[in-house]
Design a protein around this motif. Sequence first.
Motif, PDB file in Angstrom:
ATOM      1  N   LEU A   1       0.826  -1.205   0.000  1.00 33.17           N
ATOM      2  CA  LEU A   1       0.000   0.000   0.000  1.00 33.17           C
ATOM      3  C   LEU A   1       0.859   1.254   0.000  1.00 33.17           C
ATOM      4  O   LEU A   1       0.550   2.237  -0.690  1.00 33.17           O
ATOM      5  CB  LEU A   1      -0.927  -0.015   1.218  1.00 33.17           C
ATOM      6  CG  LEU A   1      -2.105  -0.991   1.151  1.00 33.17           C
ATOM      7  CD1 LEU A   1      -2.742  -1.153   2.525  1.00 33.17           C
ATOM      8  CD2 LEU A   1      -3.141  -0.516   0.135  1.00 33.17           C
ATOM      9  N   ARG A   2       1.938   1.227   0.771  1.00 33.30           N
ATOM     10  CA  ARG A   2       2.850   2.376   0.772  1.00 33.30           C
ATOM     11  C   ARG A   2       3.524   2.543  -0.588  1.00 33.30           C
ATOM     12  O   ARG A   2       3.699   3.665  -1.084  1.00 33.30           O
ATOM     13  CB  ARG A   2       3.905   2.206   1.861  1.00 33.30           C
ATOM     14  CG  ARG A   2       4.861   3.378   1.966  1.00 33.30           C
ATOM     15  CD  ARG A   2       4.160   4.618   2.459  1.00 33.30           C
ATOM     16  NE  ARG A   2       4.822   5.839   1.999  1.00 33.30           N
ATOM     17  CZ  ARG A   2       4.557   7.044   2.489  1.00 33.30           C
ATOM     18  NH1 ARG A   2       3.673   7.187   3.444  1.00 33.30           N
ATOM     19  NH2 ARG A   2       5.181   8.101   2.021  1.00 33.30           N
ATOM     20  N   ALA A   3       3.862   1.406  -1.224  1.00 32.92           N
ATOM     21  CA  ALA A   3       4.461   1.467  -2.559  1.00 32.92           C
ATOM     22  C   ALA A   3       3.489   2.076  -3.563  1.00 32.92           C
ATOM     23  O   ALA A   3       3.899   2.804  -4.477  1.00 32.92           O
ATOM     24  CB  ALA A   3       4.880   0.065  -3.011  1.00 32.92           C
ATOM     25  N   LEU A   4       2.205   1.809  -3.388  1.00 38.12           N
ATOM     26  CA  LEU A   4       1.191   2.404  -4.270  1.00 38.12           C
ATOM     27  C   LEU A   4       1.207   3.927  -4.130  1.00 38.12           C
ATOM     28  O   LEU A   4       1.200   4.655  -5.126  1.00 38.12           O
ATOM     29  CB  LEU A   4      -0.180   1.834  -3.924  1.00 38.12           C
ATOM     30  CG  LEU A   4      -1.383   2.235  -4.782  1.00 38.12           C
ATOM     31  CD1 LEU A   4      -2.460   1.158  -4.701  1.00 38.12           C
ATOM     32  CD2 LEU A   4      -1.983   3.565  -4.337  1.00 38.12           C
ATOM     33  N   LEU A   5       1.225   4.396  -2.881  1.00 39.10           N
ATOM     34  CA  LEU A   5       1.229   5.847  -2.663  1.00 39.10           C
ATOM     35  C   LEU A   5       2.483   6.473  -3.260  1.00 39.10           C
ATOM     36  O   LEU A   5       2.417   7.519  -3.924  1.00 39.10           O
ATOM     37  CB  LEU A   5       1.154   6.151  -1.170  1.00 39.10           C
ATOM     38  CG  LEU A   5       1.143   7.635  -0.788  1.00 39.10           C
ATOM     39  CD1 LEU A   5      -0.123   8.310  -1.293  1.00 39.10           C
ATOM     40  CD2 LEU A   5       1.263   7.796   0.726  1.00 39.10           C
ATOM     41  N   ASP A   6       3.635   5.839  -3.052  1.00 39.67           N
ATOM     42  CA  ASP A   6       4.884   6.374  -3.588  1.00 39.67           C
ATOM     43  C   ASP A   6       4.872   6.374  -5.113  1.00 39.67           C
ATOM     44  O   ASP A   6       5.392   7.304  -5.751  1.00 39.67           O
ATOM     45  CB  ASP A   6       6.072   5.556  -3.076  1.00 39.67           C
ATOM     46  CG  ASP A   6       6.291   5.735  -1.577  1.00 39.67           C
ATOM     47  OD1 ASP A   6       5.754   6.697  -1.003  1.00 39.67           O
ATOM     48  OD2 ASP A   6       6.989   4.889  -0.975  1.00 39.67           O
ATOM     49  N   ALA A   7       4.303   5.326  -5.712  1.00 38.92           N
ATOM     50  CA  ALA A   7       4.253   5.250  -7.173  1.00 38.92           C
ATOM     51  C   ALA A   7       3.368   6.354  -7.748  1.00 38.92           C
ATOM     52  O   ALA A   7       3.660   6.899  -8.816  1.00 38.92           O
ATOM     53  CB  ALA A   7       3.749   3.870  -7.607  1.00 38.92           C
ATOM     54  N   VAL A   8       2.286   6.691  -7.055  1.00 32.66           N
ATOM     55  CA  VAL A   8       1.436   7.797  -7.506  1.00 32.66           C
ATOM     56  C   VAL A   8       2.197   9.118  -7.393  1.00 32.66           C
ATOM     57  O   VAL A   8       2.136   9.968  -8.291  1.00 32.66           O
ATOM     58  CB  VAL A   8       0.140   7.850  -6.682  1.00 32.66           C
ATOM     59  CG1 VAL A   8      -0.630   9.144  -6.949  1.00 32.66           C
ATOM     60  CG2 VAL A   8      -0.737   6.642  -7.000  1.00 32.66           C
ATOM     61  N   ASP A   9       2.938   9.283  -6.303  1.00 33.15           N
ATOM     62  CA  ASP A   9       3.686  10.528  -6.094  1.00 33.15           C
ATOM     63  C   ASP A   9       4.731  10.746  -7.184  1.00 33.15           C
ATOM     64  O   ASP A   9       5.026  11.903  -7.549  1.00 33.15           O
ATOM     65  CB  ASP A   9       4.373  10.502  -4.727  1.00 33.15           C
ATOM     66  CG  ASP A   9       3.388  10.694  -3.586  1.00 33.15           C
ATOM     67  OD1 ASP A   9       2.257  11.164  -3.848  1.00 33.15           O
ATOM     68  OD2 ASP A   9       3.738  10.360  -2.437  1.00 33.15           O
ATOM     69  N   THR A  10       5.318   9.661  -7.683  1.00 32.93           N
ATOM     70  CA  THR A  10       6.396   9.791  -8.671  1.00 32.93           C
ATOM     71  C   THR A  10       5.910   9.589 -10.097  1.00 32.93           C
ATOM     72  O   THR A  10       6.714   9.690 -11.030  1.00 32.93           O
ATOM     73  CB  THR A  10       7.510   8.775  -8.375  1.00 32.93           C
ATOM     74  OG1 THR A  10       6.972   7.445  -8.390  1.00 32.93           O
ATOM     75  CG2 THR A  10       8.140   9.042  -7.014  1.00 32.93           C
ATOM     76  N   ALA A  11       4.626   9.313 -10.290  1.00 32.76           N
ATOM     77  CA  ALA A  11       4.099   9.079 -11.633  1.00 32.76           C
ATOM     78  C   ALA A  11       4.089  10.372 -12.438  1.00 32.76           C
ATOM     79  O   ALA A  11       3.877  11.463 -11.898  1.00 32.76           O
ATOM     80  CB  ALA A  11       2.696   8.495 -11.554  1.00 32.76           C
TER      81      ALA A  11
END
Length: 465
Positions: free
Chosen positions: A38-48
Amino acid sequence: MSSRIPLDLLRELGRSEGGAEALGLLVDDQRVRRLLALRALLDAVDTARTPTVPRSAAARVAEHWGLLEAADRAGRDATRQVLYYPLLGPWVRRVLRGLAAAVPPPDLLPDLEHLGAVAAAAAARAGLPFTLRLRAANGTLALPTLGAHTLRGTDAGHRGPPPDVELTHRDGRLTLRPAAGPPAVLCRRPDGVWESSDPAWRPLRPLTGGPRPVLLDDLDPFRTADSGLERHGLKPAEPLGADGRAGWQAAWAGARPLLERGGPTRALEAGILLDCIVPLAPPPQAGPHAAGPAHCSGTRREAFGAVLSSAPQTAAFLAATLVHELQHAKLAALTELTPLHHDTGTTRHWAPWRPDPRPFDGLLQGTYSHLALADYWQRFALTAENALERHTAWAEHSRCREQVGAALPTLLGSRALTPAGRVLTGAMAERLTRLRERPPPEGYLARASAYVETSRTMWRRQHAR
């Protein structure tokens, strides 16, 4: 041997056993992995990049994440009940793959919107007051662990922007206000079911009276997403009616005493590992009685804690299905905790229960589950209450035992095993030896052995190079 699991617990699991400590270790590791994903999802959105996730979509993700954090502060246990729910796993994996793709899939932004439904479900369970506006994909708003609401005048073929629904939670009442139509008010009952007088709301209900209450989830939109079921002509069951739920309830309640007859481990596995059951439609060739190819079941690595199954005709059928599938869940979780082999995945091995060549991991998985079934059916036979029950149990035990005996040498002799894998397969061999100390009555092993050898001969004729 370097391993993240104590040696005694590894041997315990290898014997197709597993007490509360060993099973709890697998559960805890899977839960940590879920939070990291779930944290990786948030980070991936931040860097998308902006074309992949527009600023407006990123802002909604941030809003939903903020509500999720607030829910976790307000009621950690209630929030984690949602976050650890097995069917969040397929959703997280799907979104992460979409965010990493060179060309984002068309469903990426609707899939991201599901984070708001997760946050709303968690906040409601945690008793946190909130107001949130969500978009109902295909006209249905699904709230994980709670249920689903179908908006009037919409269906699976709905076109145009997803309709909005305003959710408000106050004093234990969750109100869903669509842009068109009357609101639906949900109230949580003492048993945890979120009920409403509005027929457009379909609550998720637990199966009770078994090893422990588990949700029968025929509503989650990601329950079979990207599972590959369609390659085998399989699909999720349609939302169940009262008769369908009653059939599942009867089978679940009857499964507990049968699991207990199969040894203390079997009931314990269901009590610790299982969180939900996903009903599947019968396979295409199914007849009026589910047996053999007329029944289907499975597990998903990314949905730890869920078993997928077509409707069982009897409690005994469900009990055996749970024994089988929960071994796959155990071994998949153990493999993530400590690698068991370094095989490349080439499909070249004969498995006595499959007509097609199997990769090494598939052979290991199948041997492990059949070993547990051999143990289960032997214990069942030794406590049989009538001749028919005894005959069925000994026949099943003999078939599974001979299949394991035929497949296990390939595993034991493989150079692909890690040190942990050698310990595990060694313990499997010890369990097989102990099973052989109590043979079935005369004739059962001979028939089972002939069945396995026929399978081997047919496989060699078809696949030998």
